[in-house]
Structures are given as C-alpha cells and as structure tokens.
Design a protein around this motif. Structure first.
Motif, PDB file in Angstrom:
ATOM      1  N   ASP A  98       0.840  -1.201   0.000  1.00 51.58           N
ATOM      2  CA  ASP A  98       0.000   0.000   0.000  1.00 51.58           C
ATOM      3  C   ASP A  98       0.871   1.246   0.000  1.00 51.58           C
ATOM      4  O   ASP A  98       1.652   1.477   0.930  1.00 51.58           O
ATOM      5  CB  ASP A  98      -0.918   0.008   1.221  1.00 51.58           C
ATOM      6  CG  ASP A  98      -1.990  -1.073   1.149  1.00 51.58           C
ATOM      7  OD1 ASP A  98      -2.370  -1.433   0.029  1.00 51.58           O
ATOM      8  OD2 ASP A  98      -2.427  -1.546   2.213  1.00 51.58           O
ATOM      9  N   LEU A  99       0.716   2.049  -1.043  1.00 52.57           N
ATOM     10  CA  LEU A  99       1.491   3.284  -1.199  1.00 52.57           C
ATOM     11  C   LEU A  99       0.780   4.426  -0.485  1.00 52.57           C
ATOM     12  O   LEU A  99      -0.403   4.671  -0.715  1.00 52.57           O
ATOM     13  CB  LEU A  99       1.635   3.608  -2.683  1.00 52.57           C
ATOM     14  CG  LEU A  99       2.394   4.896  -3.027  1.00 52.57           C
ATOM     15  CD1 LEU A  99       3.880   4.725  -2.744  1.00 52.57           C
ATOM     16  CD2 LEU A  99       2.168   5.271  -4.498  1.00 52.57           C
ATOM     17  N   LYS A 100       1.517   5.155   0.363  1.00 52.23           N
ATOM     18  CA  LYS A 100       0.938   6.288   1.088  1.00 52.23           C
ATOM     19  C   LYS A 100       1.514   7.629   0.658  1.00 52.23           C
ATOM     20  O   LYS A 100       0.850   8.651   0.706  1.00 52.23           O
ATOM     21  CB  LYS A 100       1.162   6.100   2.594  1.00 52.23           C
ATOM     22  CG  LYS A 100       0.660   7.246   3.472  1.00 52.23           C
ATOM     23  CD  LYS A 100      -0.838   7.509   3.294  1.00 52.23           C
ATOM     24  CE  LYS A 100      -1.307   8.636   4.213  1.00 52.23           C
ATOM     25  NZ  LYS A 100      -2.715   8.996   3.957  1.00 52.23           N
ATOM     26  N   ALA A 101       2.777   7.657   0.206  1.00 57.48           N
ATOM     27  CA  ALA A 101       3.394   8.935  -0.156  1.00 57.48           C
ATOM     28  C   ALA A 101       4.542   8.711  -1.130  1.00 57.48           C
ATOM     29  O   ALA A 101       5.139   7.625  -1.174  1.00 57.48           O
ATOM     30  CB  ALA A 101       3.900   9.671   1.090  1.00 57.48           C
ATOM     31  N   ALA A 159      -5.469   8.588   1.147  1.00 61.80           N
ATOM     32  CA  ALA A 159      -5.641   7.216   1.631  1.00 61.80           C
ATOM     33  C   ALA A 159      -4.651   6.335   0.884  1.00 61.80           C
ATOM     34  O   ALA A 159      -4.346   6.593  -0.283  1.00 61.80           O
ATOM     35  CB  ALA A 159      -7.072   6.718   1.394  1.00 61.80           C
ATOM     36  N   PRO A 160      -4.115   5.306   1.514  1.00 68.32           N
ATOM     37  CA  PRO A 160      -3.160   4.427   0.838  1.00 68.32           C
ATOM     38  C   PRO A 160      -3.783   3.786  -0.389  1.00 68.32           C
ATOM     39  O   PRO A 160      -4.972   3.454  -0.418  1.00 68.32           O
ATOM     40  CB  PRO A 160      -2.818   3.374   1.902  1.00 68.32           C
ATOM     41  CG  PRO A 160      -3.143   4.030   3.211  1.00 68.32           C
ATOM     42  CD  PRO A 160      -4.312   4.915   2.935  1.00 68.32           C
ATOM     43  N   GLY A 161      -2.966   3.603  -1.421  1.00 64.64           N
ATOM     44  CA  GLY A 161      -3.415   2.951  -2.643  1.00 64.64           C
ATOM     45  C   GLY A 161      -2.644   1.671  -2.876  1.00 64.64           C
ATOM     46  O   GLY A 161      -1.416   1.634  -2.727  1.00 64.64           O
ATOM     47  N   ALA A 193       0.979   1.857 -15.125  1.00 62.26           N
ATOM     48  CA  ALA A 193      -0.098   2.800 -15.437  1.00 62.26           C
ATOM     49  C   ALA A 193      -1.271   2.707 -14.465  1.00 62.26           C
ATOM     50  O   ALA A 193      -2.134   3.590 -14.451  1.00 62.26           O
ATOM     51  CB  ALA A 193      -0.598   2.581 -16.861  1.00 62.26           C
ATOM     52  N   ASP A 194      -1.309   1.668 -13.631  1.00 58.80           N
ATOM     53  CA  ASP A 194      -2.422   1.537 -12.690  1.00 58.80           C
ATOM     54  C   ASP A 194      -2.341   2.543 -11.544  1.00 58.80           C
ATOM     55  O   ASP A 194      -3.354   2.889 -10.941  1.00 58.80           O
ATOM     56  CB  ASP A 194      -2.466   0.118 -12.106  1.00 58.80           C
ATOM     57  CG  ASP A 194      -2.987  -0.904 -13.098  1.00 58.80           C
ATOM     58  OD1 ASP A 194      -3.516  -0.486 -14.143  1.00 58.80           O
ATOM     59  OD2 ASP A 194      -2.849  -2.112 -12.828  1.00 58.80           O
ATOM     60  N   THR A 195      -1.149   2.977 -11.197  1.00 60.13           N
ATOM     61  CA  THR A 195      -0.968   3.900 -10.068  1.00 60.13           C
ATOM     62  C   THR A 195      -0.189   5.120 -10.539  1.00 60.13           C
ATOM     63  O   THR A 195       0.984   5.024 -10.900  1.00 60.13           O
ATOM     64  CB  THR A 195      -0.214   3.224  -8.907  1.00 60.13           C
ATOM     65  OG1 THR A 195      -0.907   2.050  -8.515  1.00 60.13           O
ATOM     66  CG2 THR A 195      -0.092   4.170  -7.723  1.00 60.13           C
ATOM     67  N   LYS A 196      -0.864   6.271 -10.536  1.00 62.05           N
ATOM     68  CA  LYS A 196      -0.236   7.523 -10.946  1.00 62.05           C
ATOM     69  C   LYS A 196      -0.308   8.527  -9.796  1.00 62.05           C
ATOM     70  O   LYS A 196      -1.370   8.736  -9.216  1.00 62.05           O
ATOM     71  CB  LYS A 196      -0.925   8.090 -12.180  1.00 62.05           C
ATOM     72  CG  LYS A 196      -0.854   7.189 -13.405  1.00 62.05           C
ATOM     73  CD  LYS A 196      -1.592   7.795 -14.598  1.00 62.05           C
ATOM     74  CE  LYS A 196      -1.538   6.878 -15.810  1.00 62.05           C
ATOM     75  NZ  LYS A 196      -2.270   7.448 -16.964  1.00 62.05           N
TER      76      LYS A 196
END
Length: 358
Positions: free
Chosen positions: A27-30, A77-79, A86-89
């Motif tokens: 989970d990416l937060k920053a 919010a975490p992603g 390309a799913d997470t920008k």
C-alpha cells in the motif's frame, strides 16, 4: 485532483509537472523527491509584465521564500500497488530546475520509506512540461538499523544524510557496555558520566518515545569523552549522535530560516524552521498539532519531554521533544527542540545533566 486520468493544475505553464507511474506490491501512502536544487517554495513574487520566456525556459521570480529541496505528495488514503505502472499515478508540481546528479525518489509503502535514484532528464526539468517517471518499487531499498539491545529502528534519507526515524532505546553503548540507569533523583543530578532513564521512571514511555539520556552519554568531544563515557558510542555501529552543524544541515535542506530583529534592545534572532516536515502528524502522540504538520520527510519526531538537570522532575511529554547534539558552546550542551504547535526547530543550549532524546 485526478479525474479520468487527467490532472487539472493552475499555473502549470509556470511550473513543472511530474507524473509518477509506480508498480509493485503493498500500500502506497506517499511519494517524495529530493535533489541538489530548490524544488519548492512556500511564497514568492513574480513580475507578470515580463515577456513570456521561450519554451522550456523558466520565468524569473522576484523572490522565493521558505525554499526546500524536497517535495512530498501524501495520498489521502493508501493505494494498493499492482504489477502495472499505469495503474498507479501520483502527481507532483515542482520548480523548474536542472539539478546536478540524480534525484532521489522516496516511496512510503506499508509505513516504511524506501529509496531509489533516478536520472534527471537532459536539460533538467523545464517549465510547462509534464514528465512521466516510471518507478518499480522493487528497485527501492529501505534503511534498517538495530542497536546492541536488539531494538530495530526505521531510518530515512534526507538530502545527503540518513537519520533514524525513531528515538533511541538502548541501555548499552555499542560495545555492549551497560549505561547506568539512574532512577534516584540525587544520583542523576550529581552524575558526570553517561546515564539513561525512562520518562517518569515508566518503562512503557520508552517503548513509544525512547529513553532519555544525559549529555555525558552522547559526548563525542576528544577532550572530554574519555571522562564522560570512556570514549564509547551510544549509537549502533556505523551511526553517531549528530553535531550542531549536522542538525543545521538537516533544517537547511528541508526548511528555511526566519530572522527577527527587535528595536529595544536591538537583538537579532534566527529561527530554524521546518518542524512541520519533521514532526509526526496528528494527535496520537502530540497533544495538539497544527494543520501544517505533515511529517513529509518521514523523520517522525515525537514529544518525549525531558528530565530536569537536577533529577527532580520530568516535563513536557506529549508537548515537546528535545534532542541532543554532541556540540558545546561555552561549556553548555547544544540541543534541538520542537513543540506541539510551532513550526520552529529551536536551537538551544543548557546543562549537560538534562535527560533528552537521541
């Protein structure tokens, strides 16, 4: 705001836009970026009558205040990351600049900061241009450190420095020699060699905020350390307690200074700022917090309070944090202080017998 894979930014013709496309797991937060040049500023002025520069050439700013070489985008919010870039920008706006050397990209994944280097585009980051930065989280590495007691600590990279992101908890110097735990008030007040204690003699406080040490435990000065601690190092092997100048390097990189001069008497005071980037956000541990506090550096400063120099009392848990440097001025020990509601990183000095964080 990200809507239908588009970014709507005001003044994007003045600045540079970065689109980080990130793949991986967790989970990416920053996302952060650091460089050798200024990437952001808090305020500034620009002459709107100046001729439009050639494509890619930056506008001339009349002033830029509160500059920083580090920028962080914090997600609301975490992603969850996937195996496809390309799913997470994640988007970032920076000052047009041409840094020397690589930039450092930081990813906060599952609460841990990881870092990797990325080359700067040829010619640097030009104004009015969106750059796509593909990042594989698997290429990023975290800094890990453990003390001789087996306590593990998170660490973060800030500029050219790497800092522990938790307060020290060790009861031993790194050669295994025990540091005395002085619970008696009089014994603490009369000590002239290294000692530690739990805030208010409560061990659970140290679990969260770390232990408190007198200055003799951190002394690294050639002329005095043999008496203070037999020349031993309280930090894990390869690490050291910062000097006053190393603290200043940190605040200069992240933040800015404010100089105030009073008229009667005429006194100039320089405040080191940037605590909003260093303190843990929210009120889990700080009693109150201002809206500007983001902990965008990952430093995660906590309000561990202090023990009085004479041993008789403890103060400011939840309100203030105090951290030692190894430096002296006129025989007094220099420290840094952050408070619950201010953005200042105060540089002060006082008796060596105070119990402070490391």
């Amino acid at each position: 705001d990200a809507v239908a894979n588009e970014v709507n930014l005001r003044y994007n013709h003045v600045f540079t836009v970065l689109e980080f496309q990130i793949k991986g797991t967790g989970d990416l937060k920053a996302v952060s970026m650091q460089s050798s040049n200024t990437l952001a500023f808090r305020g500034g002025t620009i002459d709107v009558t100046q001729a439009t520069p050639a494509n890619g050439t930056a506008y001339n700013f009349a002033s830029q205040t509160d500059i920083s070489k580090m920028v962080t985008t914090i997600l609301t919010a975490p992603g969850a990351l996937t195996g496809t870039n390309a799913d997470t920008k994640v988007y970032m706006v920076i000052n047009p600049t041409a840094p020397a050397g690589n930039c450092v990209i930081g990813l906060q994944i599952n609460g841990e900061w990881r870092y990797l280097d990325k080359a700067v585009p040829a010619g640097g980051f030009k104004r009015g241009i969106k750059y796509t930065v593909e990042v594989n989280a698997a290429d990023a590495t975290a800094f890990t450190v453990s003390d001789v007691d087996g306590n593990a600590y998170k660490a973060v990279k800030i500029g050219t420095q790497v800092w522990m992101a938790e307060n020290l908890k060790t009861t031993k110097y790194n050669d295994g020699t025990a540091i005395p735990n002085l619970t008696d008030n009089s014994a603490w007040g009369s000590a002239t060699s290294g000692a530690w204690c739990d805030y208010n003699l409560t061990s659970s406080n140290s679990v969260t905020y770390g232990k408190l040490y007198n200055w003799y435990a951190v002394d690294n000065n050639a002329s005095t350390k043999a008496v203070s601690n037999e020349g031993k190092n309280i930090c894990p092997a390869g690490w050291h307690v910062p000097t006053n100048s190393e603290w200043t390097t940190l605040t200069d990189y992240l933040g800015y200074t404010v100089t105030e001069t009073s008229e009667m008497p005429r006194v100039t005071t320089v405040y080191l700022c940037g605590a909003e980037y260093l303190k843990e956000a929210g009120t889990t541990h700080w009693i109150t917090s201002n809206s500007e506090t983001t902990n965008s550096s990952g430093f995660t400063a906590l309000p561990g309070g202090y023990r009085k120099w004479d041993g008789w009392g403890y103060e400011s848990l939840g309100n203030e944090g105090y951290w030692w440097s190894t430096s002296l001025t006129s025989g007094y020990a220099i420290y840094r202080r952050m408070t619950k509601s201010e953005n200042l990183v105060e540089s002060g000095f006082g008796y060596k017998g105070f119990g402070r964080s490391v």
